[in-house]
Design a protein around this motif. Structure first.
Motif, PDB file in Angstrom:
ATOM      1  N   MET A   1       0.841  -1.307   0.122  1.00 10.20           N
ATOM      2  CA  MET A   1      -0.073  -0.162  -0.040  1.00 10.20           C
ATOM      3  C   MET A   1       0.945   1.153  -0.100  1.00 10.20           C
ATOM      4  O   MET A   1       2.036   1.253   0.659  1.00 10.20           O
ATOM      5  N   ILE A   2       0.547   2.349  -0.761  1.00 16.00           N
ATOM      6  CA  ILE A   2       1.138   3.492  -0.703  1.00 16.00           C
ATOM      7  C   ILE A   2       1.138   4.163   0.554  1.00 16.00           C
ATOM      8  O   ILE A   2       0.325   4.574   1.119  1.00 16.00           O
ATOM      9  N   LYS A   3       2.325   4.634   1.183  1.00 16.50           N
ATOM     10  CA  LYS A   3       2.489   5.333   2.263  1.00 16.50           C
ATOM     11  C   LYS A   3       2.737   6.673   1.927  1.00 16.50           C
ATOM     12  O   LYS A   3       3.712   7.041   1.049  1.00 16.50           O
ATOM     13  N   ILE A   4       2.003   7.813   2.309  1.00 15.68           N
ATOM     14  CA  ILE A   4       2.312   9.172   1.894  1.00 15.68           C
ATOM     15  C   ILE A   4       2.547   9.954   3.469  1.00 15.68           C
ATOM     16  O   ILE A   4       1.874   9.527   4.589  1.00 15.68           O
ATOM     17  N   SER A   5       3.392  10.994   3.521  1.00 18.46           N
ATOM     18  CA  SER A   5       3.206  11.746   4.646  1.00 18.46           C
ATOM     19  C   SER A   5       2.475  12.801   4.723  1.00 18.46           C
ATOM     20  O   SER A   5       1.309  13.044   3.787  1.00 18.46           O
ATOM     21  N   ARG A   6       2.184  13.458   6.003  1.00 15.22           N
ATOM     22  CA  ARG A   6       1.197  14.238   6.199  1.00 15.22           C
ATOM     23  C   ARG A   6       1.146  15.283   5.206  1.00 15.22           C
ATOM     24  O   ARG A   6       0.258  15.812   4.881  1.00 15.22           O
ATOM     25  N   ASP A   7       2.219  15.727   4.898  1.00  9.85           N
ATOM     26  CA  ASP A   7       2.661  16.868   3.981  1.00  9.85           C
ATOM     27  C   ASP A   7       2.121  16.704   2.385  1.00  9.85           C
ATOM     28  O   ASP A   7       1.389  17.384   1.988  1.00  9.85           O
ATOM     29  N   GLN A   8       2.383  15.355   2.206  1.00 15.51           N
ATOM     30  CA  GLN A   8       1.974  14.841   0.812  1.00 15.51           C
ATOM     31  C   GLN A   8       0.478  14.831   0.869  1.00 15.51           C
ATOM     32  O   GLN A   8      -0.381  15.290   0.099  1.00 15.51           O
ATOM     33  N   PHE A   9      -0.138  14.322   1.938  1.00 20.97           N
ATOM     34  CA  PHE A   9      -1.503  14.303   2.002  1.00 20.97           C
ATOM     35  C   PHE A   9      -2.252  15.723   1.908  1.00 20.97           C
ATOM     36  O   PHE A   9      -3.376  15.923   1.152  1.00 20.97           O
ATOM     37  N   ASN A  10      -1.788  16.603   2.657  1.00 13.25           N
ATOM     38  CA  ASN A  10      -2.295  18.068   2.640  1.00 13.25           C
ATOM     39  C   ASN A  10      -2.099  18.666   1.279  1.00 13.25           C
ATOM     40  O   ASN A  10      -2.970  19.356   0.901  1.00 13.25           O
ATOM     41  N   THR A  11      -1.012  18.418   0.725  1.00 13.56           N
ATOM     42  CA  THR A  11      -0.732  19.019  -0.746  1.00 13.56           C
ATOM     43  C   THR A  11      -1.825  18.282  -1.582  1.00 13.56           C
ATOM     44  O   THR A  11      -2.553  18.954  -2.497  1.00 13.56           O
ATOM     45  N   ARG A  12      -1.987  16.978  -1.700  1.00 11.09           N
ATOM     46  CA  ARG A  12      -3.191  16.363  -2.476  1.00 11.09           C
ATOM     47  C   ARG A  12      -4.732  16.723  -2.166  1.00 11.09           C
ATOM     48  O   ARG A  12      -5.464  17.179  -2.660  1.00 11.09           O
ATOM     49  N   TRP A  13      -4.692  17.080  -0.769  1.00  9.76           N
ATOM     50  CA  TRP A  13      -6.039  17.341  -0.197  1.00  9.76           C
ATOM     51  C   TRP A  13      -6.343  19.148  -0.479  1.00  9.76           C
ATOM     52  O   TRP A  13      -7.352  19.221  -1.123  1.00  9.76           O
ATOM     53  N   GLY A  14      -5.384  19.733  -0.683  1.00  6.43           N
ATOM     54  CA  GLY A  14      -5.503  21.331  -1.063  1.00  6.43           C
ATOM     55  C   GLY A  14      -5.851  21.398  -2.497  1.00  6.43           C
ATOM     56  O   GLY A  14      -6.549  22.266  -2.847  1.00  6.43           O
ATOM     57  N   ILE A  15      -5.664  20.316  -3.591  1.00  4.81           N
ATOM     58  CA  ILE A  15      -5.789  20.610  -4.984  1.00  4.81           C
ATOM     59  C   ILE A  15      -7.163  19.480  -5.338  1.00  4.81           C
ATOM     60  O   ILE A  15      -7.595  19.584  -6.737  1.00  4.81           O
TER      61      ILE A  15
ATOM     62  N   ILE B   1     -11.785  -4.921   5.237  1.00 10.27           N
ATOM     63  CA  ILE B   1     -12.553  -3.789   4.819  1.00 10.27           C
ATOM     64  C   ILE B   1     -11.932  -2.439   4.926  1.00 10.27           C
ATOM     65  O   ILE B   1     -11.888  -1.559   3.971  1.00 10.27           O
ATOM     66  N   ALA B   2     -11.208  -2.226   5.977  1.00 13.28           N
ATOM     67  CA  ALA B   2     -10.352  -1.125   6.193  1.00 13.28           C
ATOM     68  C   ALA B   2      -9.280  -0.768   5.313  1.00 13.28           C
ATOM     69  O   ALA B   2      -9.133   0.283   4.775  1.00 13.28           O
ATOM     70  N   ILE B   3      -8.756  -1.844   4.813  1.00 14.79           N
ATOM     71  CA  ILE B   3      -7.629  -1.907   3.900  1.00 14.79           C
ATOM     72  C   ILE B   3      -8.261  -1.681   2.582  1.00 14.79           C
ATOM     73  O   ILE B   3      -7.753  -0.728   1.666  1.00 14.79           O
ATOM     74  N   VAL B   4      -9.728  -2.115   2.028  1.00 13.12           N
ATOM     75  CA  VAL B   4     -10.205  -1.786   0.783  1.00 13.12           C
ATOM     76  C   VAL B   4     -10.613  -0.179   0.988  1.00 13.12           C
ATOM     77  O   VAL B   4     -10.543   0.505  -0.112  1.00 13.12           O
ATOM     78  N   ALA B   5     -10.952   0.240   2.081  1.00 11.12           N
ATOM     79  CA  ALA B   5     -11.399   1.604   2.175  1.00 11.12           C
ATOM     80  C   ALA B   5     -10.034   2.697   1.657  1.00 11.12           C
ATOM     81  O   ALA B   5     -10.139   3.650   1.245  1.00 11.12           O
ATOM     82  N   ALA B   6      -8.906   2.135   2.621  1.00  5.84           N
ATOM     83  CA  ALA B   6      -7.563   2.897   2.074  1.00  5.84           C
ATOM     84  C   ALA B   6      -7.400   2.962   0.672  1.00  5.84           C
ATOM     85  O   ALA B   6      -6.975   3.830   0.199  1.00  5.84           O
ATOM     86  N   VAL B   7      -7.482   1.639   0.021  1.00  7.15           N
ATOM     87  CA  VAL B   7      -7.095   1.757  -1.207  1.00  7.15           C
ATOM     88  C   VAL B   7      -8.121   2.532  -1.998  1.00  7.15           C
ATOM     89  O   VAL B   7      -7.593   3.173  -3.015  1.00  7.15           O
ATOM     90  N   THR B   8      -9.290   2.539  -1.748  1.00  7.00           N
ATOM     91  CA  THR B   8     -10.575   3.299  -2.384  1.00  7.00           C
ATOM     92  C   THR B   8     -10.091   4.791  -2.286  1.00  7.00           C
ATOM     93  O   THR B   8      -9.937   5.711  -3.250  1.00  7.00           O
ATOM     94  N   GLY B   9      -9.658   5.175  -1.097  1.00  9.90           N
ATOM     95  CA  GLY B   9      -9.189   6.582  -0.622  1.00  9.90           C
ATOM     96  C   GLY B   9      -7.920   7.026  -1.510  1.00  9.90           C
ATOM     97  O   GLY B   9      -7.942   8.328  -1.965  1.00  9.90           O
ATOM     98  N   GLN B  10      -7.034   6.068  -1.824  1.00 10.93           N
ATOM     99  CA  GLN B  10      -6.020   6.446  -2.570  1.00 10.93           C
ATOM    100  C   GLN B  10      -6.204   6.730  -4.004  1.00 10.93           C
ATOM    101  O   GLN B  10      -5.575   7.513  -4.531  1.00 10.93           O
ATOM    102  N   ALA B  11      -7.434   6.064  -4.502  1.00 13.15           N
ATOM    103  CA  ALA B  11      -7.665   6.470  -5.748  1.00 13.15           C
ATOM    104  C   ALA B  11      -8.394   7.807  -5.736  1.00 13.15           C
ATOM    105  O   ALA B  11      -8.105   8.292  -6.805  1.00 13.15           O
ATOM    106  N   ILE B  12      -9.087   8.043  -4.705  1.00 10.95           N
ATOM    107  CA  ILE B  12     -10.100   9.382  -4.704  1.00 10.95           C
ATOM    108  C   ILE B  12      -9.045  10.540  -4.523  1.00 10.95           C
ATOM    109  O   ILE B  12      -9.108  11.521  -5.044  1.00 10.95           O
ATOM    110  N   LEU B  13      -7.775  10.137  -3.900  1.00  7.30           N
ATOM    111  CA  LEU B  13      -6.623  11.294  -3.722  1.00  7.30           C
ATOM    112  C   LEU B  13      -5.906  11.465  -5.066  1.00  7.30           C
ATOM    113  O   LEU B  13      -5.141  12.122  -5.239  1.00  7.30           O
ATOM    114  N   GLY B  14      -6.161  10.511  -5.994  1.00 10.04           N
ATOM    115  CA  GLY B  14      -5.398  10.510  -7.101  1.00 10.04           C
ATOM    116  C   GLY B  14      -3.998   9.870  -6.891  1.00 10.04           C
ATOM    117  O   GLY B  14      -2.916  10.009  -7.779  1.00 10.04           O
TER     118      GLY B  14
END
Length: 92
Positions: free
Chosen positions: A1-15, A47-60
């Motif tokens: 599974m892809i691991k991202i930092s909080r900064d990376q998440f915040n950058t994705r979230w911002g756009i 199910i939590a892992i499926v949710a995380a993978v789905t979230g990764q797709a939503i975040l691009g």
């Protein structure tokens, strides 16, 4: 599974468009995901892992077409089951 930092998440979230932000934390979408995965007899942990993978797709972070492949890899599932989960989530 892809691991991202909080900064990376915040950058994705911002756009991220507002509609995708809402989809990421939607109670309705969460319920759908739990029902779809429950129908395939997945445990809460899976199910939590499926949710995380789905979230990764939503975040691009991953392409939507790779969701089933990532579900299969993360959960060591049969490809048909992973495809069924993805298709049902995508359809709803």
């Amino acid at each position: 599974m892809i691991k991202i930092s909080r900064d990376q998440f915040n950058t994705r979230w911002g756009i991220l468009p507002q509609s995708l932000r809402e989809a990421l934390f939607s109670d309705e979408n969460s319920t759908i995901l739990w029902h779809v995965c429950g129908a395939q007899h997945l445990s809460e942990d899976k199910i939590a892992i499926v949710a995380a993978v789905t979230g990764q797709a939503i975040l691009g972070l991953i392409h939507p077409e790779d969701v089933a492949k990532n579900i299969k890899a993360e959960l060591n599932l049969n490809q048909d089951i992973a495809n069924a989960i993805y298709e049902e989530i995508d359809r709803k």
